[in-house]
Design a protein around this motif. Structure first.
Motif, PDB file in Angstrom:
ATOM      1  N   LEU A  96       0.831  -1.201   0.000  1.00  0.00           N
ATOM      2  CA  LEU A  96       0.000   0.000   0.000  1.00  0.00           C
ATOM      3  C   LEU A  96       0.871   1.259   0.000  1.00  0.00           C
ATOM      4  O   LEU A  96       0.641   2.191  -0.780  1.00  0.00           O
ATOM      5  CB  LEU A  96      -0.922  -0.038   1.223  1.00  0.00           C
ATOM      6  CG  LEU A  96      -2.022   1.012   1.346  1.00  0.00           C
ATOM      7  CD1 LEU A  96      -3.152   0.472   2.207  1.00  0.00           C
ATOM      8  CD2 LEU A  96      -1.508   2.297   1.938  1.00  0.00           C
ATOM      9  N   GLU A  97       1.874   1.294   0.873  1.00  0.00           N
ATOM     10  CA  GLU A  97       2.720   2.483   0.979  1.00  0.00           C
ATOM     11  C   GLU A  97       3.557   2.696  -0.275  1.00  0.00           C
ATOM     12  O   GLU A  97       3.816   3.836  -0.669  1.00  0.00           O
ATOM     13  CB  GLU A  97       3.625   2.377   2.211  1.00  0.00           C
ATOM     14  CG  GLU A  97       2.886   2.517   3.533  1.00  0.00           C
ATOM     15  CD  GLU A  97       2.233   3.887   3.696  1.00  0.00           C
ATOM     16  OE1 GLU A  97       2.697   4.856   3.055  1.00  0.00           O
ATOM     17  OE2 GLU A  97       1.257   3.995   4.451  1.00  0.00           O
ATOM     18  N   GLU A  98       3.996   1.623  -0.909  1.00  0.00           N
ATOM     19  CA  GLU A  98       4.762   1.751  -2.146  1.00  0.00           C
ATOM     20  C   GLU A  98       3.909   2.303  -3.282  1.00  0.00           C
ATOM     21  O   GLU A  98       4.406   2.996  -4.166  1.00  0.00           O
ATOM     22  CB  GLU A  98       5.319   0.389  -2.565  1.00  0.00           C
ATOM     23  CG  GLU A  98       6.431  -0.149  -1.697  1.00  0.00           C
ATOM     24  CD  GLU A  98       6.860  -1.532  -2.148  1.00  0.00           C
ATOM     25  OE1 GLU A  98       7.943  -1.631  -2.753  1.00  0.00           O
ATOM     26  OE2 GLU A  98       6.121  -2.504  -1.908  1.00  0.00           O
ATOM     27  N   SER A  99       2.635   1.998  -3.269  1.00  0.00           N
ATOM     28  CA  SER A  99       1.758   2.334  -4.392  1.00  0.00           C
ATOM     29  C   SER A  99       1.066   3.683  -4.254  1.00  0.00           C
ATOM     30  O   SER A  99       0.641   4.266  -5.258  1.00  0.00           O
ATOM     31  CB  SER A  99       0.683   1.249  -4.544  1.00  0.00           C
ATOM     32  OG  SER A  99       1.268  -0.014  -4.718  1.00  0.00           O
ATOM     33  N   ARG A 100       0.932   4.182  -3.049  1.00  0.00           N
ATOM     34  CA  ARG A 100       0.099   5.365  -2.841  1.00  0.00           C
ATOM     35  C   ARG A 100       0.591   6.576  -3.630  1.00  0.00           C
ATOM     36  O   ARG A 100      -0.214   7.379  -4.101  1.00  0.00           O
ATOM     37  CB  ARG A 100      -0.020   5.695  -1.353  1.00  0.00           C
ATOM     38  CG  ARG A 100       1.260   6.139  -0.682  1.00  0.00           C
ATOM     39  CD  ARG A 100       1.030   6.406   0.806  1.00  0.00           C
ATOM     40  NE  ARG A 100       0.066   7.474   1.025  1.00  0.00           N
ATOM     41  CZ  ARG A 100      -0.380   7.842   2.223  1.00  0.00           C
ATOM     42  NH1 ARG A 100       0.051   7.203   3.317  1.00  0.00           N
ATOM     43  NH2 ARG A 100      -1.242   8.829   2.349  1.00  0.00           N
ATOM     44  N   ASP A 109      -8.198  13.388  -4.411  1.00  0.00           N
ATOM     45  CA  ASP A 109      -9.029  12.807  -3.347  1.00  0.00           C
ATOM     46  C   ASP A 109      -8.800  11.302  -3.189  1.00  0.00           C
ATOM     47  O   ASP A 109      -9.727  10.490  -3.261  1.00  0.00           O
ATOM     48  CB  ASP A 109     -10.512  13.087  -3.617  1.00  0.00           C
ATOM     49  CG  ASP A 109     -10.813  14.581  -3.665  1.00  0.00           C
ATOM     50  OD1 ASP A 109     -10.260  15.315  -2.825  1.00  0.00           O
ATOM     51  OD2 ASP A 109     -11.574  15.004  -4.545  1.00  0.00           O
ATOM     52  N   VAL A 110      -7.530  10.962  -2.993  1.00  0.00           N
ATOM     53  CA  VAL A 110      -7.146   9.578  -2.713  1.00  0.00           C
ATOM     54  C   VAL A 110      -6.988   9.422  -1.202  1.00  0.00           C
ATOM     55  O   VAL A 110      -6.252  10.182  -0.563  1.00  0.00           O
ATOM     56  CB  VAL A 110      -5.832   9.200  -3.421  1.00  0.00           C
ATOM     57  CG1 VAL A 110      -5.401   7.785  -3.033  1.00  0.00           C
ATOM     58  CG2 VAL A 110      -5.994   9.313  -4.936  1.00  0.00           C
ATOM     59  N   ALA A 136      -6.491   0.518   0.628  1.00  0.00           N
ATOM     60  CA  ALA A 136      -6.677  -0.101   1.937  1.00  0.00           C
ATOM     61  C   ALA A 136      -6.183  -1.537   1.921  1.00  0.00           C
ATOM     62  O   ALA A 136      -5.794  -2.081   0.876  1.00  0.00           O
ATOM     63  CB  ALA A 136      -8.151  -0.058   2.332  1.00  0.00           C
ATOM     64  N   THR A 137      -6.193  -2.136   3.091  1.00  0.00           N
ATOM     65  CA  THR A 137      -5.968  -3.573   3.223  1.00  0.00           C
ATOM     66  C   THR A 137      -7.332  -4.220   3.449  1.00  0.00           C
ATOM     67  O   THR A 137      -8.364  -3.560   3.344  1.00  0.00           O
ATOM     68  CB  THR A 137      -5.023  -3.863   4.403  1.00  0.00           C
ATOM     69  OG1 THR A 137      -5.589  -3.304   5.599  1.00  0.00           O
ATOM     70  CG2 THR A 137      -3.651  -3.250   4.152  1.00  0.00           C
ATOM     71  N   THR A 138      -7.339  -5.484   3.795  1.00  0.00           N
ATOM     72  CA  THR A 138      -8.613  -6.188   3.966  1.00  0.00           C
ATOM     73  C   THR A 138      -9.393  -5.711   5.184  1.00  0.00           C
ATOM     74  O   THR A 138     -10.462  -6.249   5.482  1.00  0.00           O
ATOM     75  CB  THR A 138      -8.386  -7.707   4.086  1.00  0.00           C
ATOM     76  OG1 THR A 138      -7.467  -7.961   5.152  1.00  0.00           O
ATOM     77  CG2 THR A 138      -7.824  -8.271   2.799  1.00  0.00           C
TER      78      THR A 138
END
Length: 256
Positions: A96-100, A109-110, A136-138
């Motif tokens: 998630l952090e790599e992709s944001r 508005d992400v 997000a994660t699950t």
């Protein structure tokens, strides 16, 4: 009515425990199929969902990006699920952090949240009102309703169980809008994902889970999946199980 009947029964036939499940685990499904559990099914839904599920991989990303832009242009919302919050050498997908950074550079508005986020509820509420994309994660498997959500991308979908995939997919299309679920995988031909994409029925998915994970020990209960009978496959031999049930019922009725 069925629930009231179970609760109101007296004597030995009164229910001592009632379980509820949208997608039973393999052992529970095997117990249902073998009549070790008394079962009532709710087969209707509040409204019909129109969700298309598709497995995709890296070559499909440009088309996915175009679809995301089209949904946002219609003031719909998008949810992207990542397998991890931070980078890991053991997982062949971006976190998630790599992709944001990529998503924040392409869209306005992400929003971002995950299980360790103390402000998760506030983030979800704000996203519901103003957001375009939620990373997000699950953790969003259940929770706050997001009525404008029409597209979900599940990264590394083959790493998740079918019940979790079903719950995540259920986050879209909650107001009847046409919706999509993309299963992003480095193994798009994964048979489990292919079969999952062909149904949105929770009962069918539970049977698929039984097929791929096996029933476990239905008598002892300490093993919930991963084992099966030596001479019987609970997922494949439904006709044999049904015949055995009829035979047992006949014997019981004759002896009573």
């Amino acid at each position: 009515q069925r629930l009231e009947s179970l609760i109101s029964k007296g004597g030995d036939k009164r229910a001592h425990m009632i379980q509820f499940s949208a997608t039973p685990i393999p052992r529970t499904q095997a117990m249902m199929d073998s009549a070790l559990l008394d079962v009532s099914l709710i087969t209707t839904t509040p409204f019909e969902k129109n969700i298309t599920t598709q497995t995709i991989s890296k070559p499909d990303f440009p088309a996915l990006l175009a679809h995301i832009k089209a949904e946002i242009a219609q003031e719909h919302q998008v949810l992207i699920i990542y397998p991890l919050v931070e980078e890991s050498s053991e997982v062949p997908y971006q976190s998630l952090e790599e992709s944001r950074g990529f998503w924040e550079s392409k869209f306005e508005d992400v929003y971002v949240t995950h299980g360790k986020d103390r402000d998760k509820e506030e983030v979800l509420l704000e996203f519901r009102e103003k957001g375009n994309i939620l990373l997000a994660t699950t953790v969003v498997e259940v929770g706050i309703s997001l009525p404008k959500l029409t597209l979900i991308v599940i990264v590394g979908a083959e790493r998740l169980g079918l019940a979790t995939l079903h719950q995540l997919r259920g986050r879209v299309g909650r107001n009847g809008l046409k919706s999509w679920c993309y299963l992003y995988s480095n193994a798009p031909a994964n048979e489990r994902l292919v079969q999952f994409s062909q149904t949105t029925n929770g009962f069918d998915i539970a049977k698929l889970d039984l097929k791929f994970r096996n029933s476990g020990d239905i008598l002892d209960g300490t093993i919930q999946s991963g084992q099966k009978f030596r001479w019987l496959d609970m997922a494949e031999d439904e006709a044999v199980v049904a015949a055995a049930q009829r035979r047992v019922s006949s014997i019981v009725s004759q002896s009573s």
